[in-house]
Design a protein around this motif. Sequence first.
Motif, PDB file in Angstrom:
ATOM      1  N   UNK A  87      60.421  -6.606 -18.602  1.00 32.65           N
ATOM      2  CA  UNK A  87      61.281  -7.759 -18.370  1.00 32.65           C
ATOM      3  C   UNK A  87      62.185  -7.445 -17.184  1.00 32.65           C
ATOM      4  N   UNK A  88      62.342  -8.397 -16.267  1.00 34.23           N
ATOM      5  CA  UNK A  88      63.165  -8.155 -15.078  1.00 34.23           C
ATOM      6  C   UNK A  88      64.646  -8.106 -15.435  1.00 34.23           C
ATOM      7  N   UNK A  89      65.426  -7.507 -14.548  1.00 31.86           N
ATOM      8  CA  UNK A  89      66.869  -7.411 -14.758  1.00 31.86           C
ATOM      9  C   UNK A  89      67.512  -8.789 -14.818  1.00 31.86           C
ATOM     10  N   UNK A  90      67.038  -9.712 -14.018  1.00 32.94           N
ATOM     11  CA  UNK A  90      67.590 -11.070 -14.018  1.00 32.94           C
ATOM     12  C   UNK A  90      67.354 -11.747 -15.368  1.00 32.94           C
ATOM     13  N   UNK A  91      66.149 -11.581 -15.914  1.00 32.02           N
ATOM     14  CA  UNK A  91      65.870 -12.162 -17.231  1.00 32.02           C
ATOM     15  C   UNK A  91      66.763 -11.571 -18.308  1.00 32.02           C
ATOM     16  N   UNK A  92      66.986 -10.262 -18.238  1.00 39.15           N
ATOM     17  CA  UNK A  92      67.885  -9.625 -19.208  1.00 39.15           C
ATOM     18  C   UNK A  92      69.303 -10.182 -19.094  1.00 39.15           C
ATOM     19  N   UNK A  93      69.783 -10.349 -17.869  1.00 37.76           N
ATOM     20  CA  UNK A  93      71.135 -10.877 -17.668  1.00 37.76           C
ATOM     21  C   UNK A  93      71.247 -12.307 -18.177  1.00 37.76           C
ATOM     22  N   UNK A 153      72.121   1.501 -18.582  1.00 38.41           N
ATOM     23  CA  UNK A 153      71.049   0.678 -19.151  1.00 38.41           C
ATOM     24  C   UNK A 153      71.615  -0.715 -19.417  1.00 38.41           C
ATOM     25  N   UNK A 154      70.747  -1.715 -19.371  1.00 38.18           N
ATOM     26  CA  UNK A 154      71.163  -3.063 -19.771  1.00 38.18           C
ATOM     27  C   UNK A 154      71.199  -3.106 -21.292  1.00 38.18           C
ATOM     28  N   UNK A 155      72.326  -3.577 -21.836  1.00 34.47           N
ATOM     29  CA  UNK A 155      72.549  -3.526 -23.269  1.00 34.47           C
ATOM     30  C   UNK A 155      73.346  -4.744 -23.711  1.00 34.47           C
ATOM     31  N   UNK A 156      73.339  -4.995 -25.000  1.00 39.51           N
ATOM     32  CA  UNK A 156      74.061  -6.125 -25.573  1.00 39.51           C
ATOM     33  C   UNK A 156      75.384  -5.665 -26.181  1.00 39.51           C
ATOM     34  N   UNK A 157      76.481  -6.263 -25.723  1.00 43.75           N
ATOM     35  CA  UNK A 157      77.794  -5.988 -26.315  1.00 43.75           C
ATOM     36  C   UNK A 157      78.000  -6.961 -27.458  1.00 43.75           C
ATOM     37  N   UNK A 158      78.735  -6.685 -28.462  1.00 46.02           N
ATOM     38  CA  UNK A 158      79.563  -5.499 -28.687  1.00 46.02           C
ATOM     39  C   UNK A 158      78.868  -4.412 -29.482  1.00 46.02           C
ATOM     40  N   UNK A 159      77.614  -4.622 -29.911  1.00 47.40           N
ATOM     41  CA  UNK A 159      76.950  -3.636 -30.773  1.00 47.40           C
ATOM     42  C   UNK A 159      76.338  -2.464 -30.004  1.00 47.40           C
ATOM     43  N   UNK A 160      75.929  -2.671 -28.769  1.00 47.66           N
ATOM     44  CA  UNK A 160      75.346  -1.643 -27.901  1.00 47.66           C
ATOM     45  C   UNK A 160      74.216  -0.868 -28.581  1.00 47.66           C
ATOM     46  N   UNK A 161      73.143  -1.555 -28.983  1.00 48.04           N
ATOM     47  CA  UNK A 161      72.060  -0.857 -29.689  1.00 48.04           C
ATOM     48  C   UNK A 161      71.362   0.204 -28.844  1.00 48.04           C
ATOM     49  N   UNK A 162      71.177  -0.032 -27.552  1.00 53.55           N
ATOM     50  CA  UNK A 162      70.497   0.961 -26.713  1.00 53.55           C
ATOM     51  C   UNK A 162      71.361   2.201 -26.496  1.00 53.55           C
ATOM     52  N   UNK A 163      72.656   2.012 -26.359  1.00 49.96           N
ATOM     53  CA  UNK A 163      73.561   3.149 -26.204  1.00 49.96           C
ATOM     54  C   UNK A 163      73.531   4.029 -27.446  1.00 49.96           C
ATOM     55  N   UNK A 164      73.644   3.423 -28.622  1.00 50.42           N
ATOM     56  CA  UNK A 164      73.635   4.209 -29.846  1.00 50.42           C
ATOM     57  C   UNK A 164      72.270   4.844 -30.107  1.00 50.42           C
ATOM     58  N   UNK A 165      71.211   4.181 -29.678  1.00 53.65           N
ATOM     59  CA  UNK A 165      69.872   4.768 -29.785  1.00 53.65           C
ATOM     60  C   UNK A 165      69.778   6.023 -28.919  1.00 53.65           C
TER      61      UNK A 165
END
Length: 89
Positions: free
Chosen positions: A3-9, A38-50
Amino acid sequence: MQVSETELMLRGYGLTTAEFFYRMPDYKNVLNTFVWQEYDLAPDHPKLFEFIEFWQDSIDGPLHSVRYTHRKMLSSGEWRNIVGEFHYH
């Protein structure tokens, strides 16, 4: 499928930057740093915690602390599709 960065944003992701402070097993008095983005979703930050769980399970250097910031670069209301371009000169 990548998935492109633009789509993630457009889906609400933002850029998370984390600075990991850790100690090497042989040099307990030396504090090292590692920067991760990394591109991640706040406020849970699943990729960071992974990634933190991966670090604790797979890397010998014990974590001292983690400092992070999150920046939502684009929201769906800010994006516009530009169809044309005008050149001056």
